[in-house]
Design an enzyme around this catalytic site. Structure first.
Site, PDB file in Angstrom:
ATOM      1  N   ASP A  83     -24.878  29.747  14.299  1.00 34.34           N
ATOM      2  CA  ASP A  83     -25.863  28.746  14.523  1.00 34.34           C
ATOM      3  C   ASP A  83     -26.765  29.341  13.926  1.00 34.34           C
ATOM      4  O   ASP A  83     -26.827  30.514  15.027  1.00 34.34           O
ATOM      5  CB  ASP A  83     -25.942  27.784  15.746  1.00 34.34           C
ATOM      6  N   GLU A  97     -31.203  27.246  14.626  1.00 35.66           N
ATOM      7  CA  GLU A  97     -31.522  26.031  16.029  1.00 35.66           C
ATOM      8  C   GLU A  97     -33.636  26.010  16.302  1.00 35.66           C
ATOM      9  O   GLU A  97     -33.612  26.671  16.881  1.00 35.66           O
ATOM     10  CB  GLU A  97     -30.236  25.703  16.862  1.00 35.66           C
ATOM     11  N   GLU A 108     -18.390  27.118  15.520  1.00 33.75           N
ATOM     12  CA  GLU A 108     -19.464  27.209  14.704  1.00 33.75           C
ATOM     13  C   GLU A 108     -20.051  28.557  14.692  1.00 33.75           C
ATOM     14  O   GLU A 108     -20.460  29.144  15.739  1.00 33.75           O
ATOM     15  CB  GLU A 108     -20.558  26.102  16.050  1.00 33.75           C
TER      16      GLU A 108
END
Ligand SMILES: *[C@@H]1O[C@H](CO)[C@@H](O)[C@H](O)[C@H]1NC(C)=O
Length: 455
Positions: free
Chosen positions: A234, A237, A232
């Site tokens: 990111d 966020e 993953e």
């Protein structure tokens, strides 16, 4: 970073998913265009038509032969779902009423996700969506050597919420044809991330009904025996108080079903196949406390352009850089002012300095760091845009003092100005139902092609 029980959804119809295709509601993906860019400075960009699909976890699941729920609130129907495989054969996931039920609306090049939506039959909490290339395939991205740019409005995201835009190594077809999965990407199947979440209702064309435990604080969610792991990245966020970008490598390729230790559950957090902590860059955590927030250098009361550059070539990723643009002005990412951690971008060296100074376990390094992250990105990732609240730790890892029993003056503990008792799902759902995130103007292309990079 500590993302765990991210989901939430419908109550009466029971957020449910399944693997056959229901016929009660036609699935019409909201359209959202985006741009690919070449050259320099964002002047030569081409519009691509795209659309959005809703993750299968949020969808109504019912028996293929009628309206009976296969999953209601946070439990499976034990008659229809005696085991995962037959459940997936007996049950169908249906089309979504995007705005009416889920509070999701797309403009020409924008996507708005509303937090709490009271529909006729249900109250929906948050959502997770994917960008599509066609009606049945997710749009795949290879970020290496490229930059990904988008605008975001976080002004209506208080403490405890997370408007997240990120990439995961899902299959382009959502795992269509695996097990009893006849729904595929069109119905938002195949999700996985580096937390190896157990709240995924359908994995590899089977229901995750085995050993399902209803959540004790989320009336719409639960956890099954299996987790869904994959690397993953990111990009974003955030809420109006704090933001982080974080690579999470894994030792597995693509969507991988896990059980027990390999999921990194409980005490085995650092023994799993994925780096759950990741290597995060949060300006506040790196001790620059006036950079991001309402009225600050990057004013979260207004729209912000976020640029993320993936420096490298082939499958070699060496650095992840961040720039911002607001009101026509370009901002470099803030430099760390923590003693012993130098720089404003993510490299393997920066991550090791940060982990050492903060006293954090480096599963990032153990699981291969940027090299492994790069190998994953080169295989192709799917773009996720979501809005969620945190039933595990109230999003304190993003926006507050965390762990809450540590002194906020200890390096790495303070992540944002939110109170340590903020972000409780009951509170935010009651007090901020209209919380909203807007993602727009997505641009993608080689380094320097989407914005005017400073010299
Ligand atoms: C469970 O499914 C069976 C078979 O479809 C149905 O008869 C029953 O009413 C369902 N139970 C509930 C609680 O929905």
């Amino acid at each position: 970073m500590y993302k765990a029980l991210a989901l939430a959804s419908l109550s009466l119809f029971g957020a449910a998913t399944a693997q056959q295709v229901g016929k009660e509601q036609t699935e019409t993906h909201p359209k959202m265009s985006w741009k690919t860019c070449t050259g320099k400075g964002g002047s030569s960009c081409t519009t691509k038509s795209g659309s959005i699909t809703l993750d299968s976890n949020w969808r109504w699941a019912h028996v293929t032969s009628g309206y009976t729920n296969c999953y209601t609130d946070n439990t499976w129907n034990s008659t229809t779902c005696q085991d995962g495989a037959s459940c997936a054969k007996n049950c169908a996931i249906d089309g979504a009423d995007y705005s009416g039920t889920y509070g999701i609306s797309a403009g020409s090049d924008s996507l708005t996700l509303k937090f709490v939506t009271k529909g006729t039959y249900s109250t929906n909490i948050g959502s997770r969506t994917y960008l599509m290339e066609s009606d049945s395939k997710y749009q795949m991205f290879n970020l290496i050597g490229n930059e990904f740019t988008f605008d975001v409005d976080v002004s209506k995201l208080p403490c405890g919420l997370n408007g997240a835009l990120y990439f995961v190594e899902m299959a382009a077809d959502g795992g269509m044809g695996k097990g009893n999965n006849a729904a595929g990407a069109k119905y938002g199947t195949g999700y996985c991330d580096a937390q190896c979440p157990h709240d995924i209702k359908w994995i590899n064309g089977e229901a995750n009904s085995d050993g399902w435990q209803p959540s004790d604080n989320d009336k719409n969610a639960g956890t099954g025996k299996y987790g869904a792991c994959c690397p993953e990245m990111d990009i974003w966020e955030a809420n109006s108080i704090a933001t982080a970008y974080t690579p999470h490598p894994c030792s597995v390729k693509g969507m991988t079903r896990c059980t027990g230790t390999e999921c990194g559950d409980g005490d085995n957090r650092y023994n799993g196949v994925c780096d759950k902590d990741g290597c995060d860059f949060n300006s506040y955590r790196m001790s620059v406390k006036d950079f991001y927030g309402p009225g600050m250098t990057l004013d979260t009361k207004k729209k912000i352009t976020v640029v993320t550059q993936f420096v490298g070539s082939g499958s070699d990723l060496t650095e992840i850089k961040r720039f911002y643009v607001q009101d026509g002005k370009v901002f470099k990412n803030s430099d760390s002012t923590i003693e012993g951690v130098k720089g404003n971008s993510i490299t393997d060296a920066w991550c090791e300095q940060q982990k050492t100074v903060f006293g954090d376990t480096s599963s990032f390094k153990k699981l291969g760091g940027l090299k492994e992250m790069g190998a994953s990105l080169a295989r192709g990732h799917v773009l996720v845009m979501s809005l969620w609240d945190d039933h595990a730790v109230n999003m304190l890892w993003l926006d507050s003092t965390y762990p809450t029993d540590k002194d906020a003056s200890t390096p790495g503990v303070a992540r944002g100005t939110c109170a340590t008792d903020s972000g409780k799902p009951d509170d935010v759902e009651k007090n901020s139902p209209d919380a909203t995130v807007i993602y727009s103007n997505i641009r993608f292309g080689p380094l320097g092609s989407t914005f005017a990079e400073p010299a």
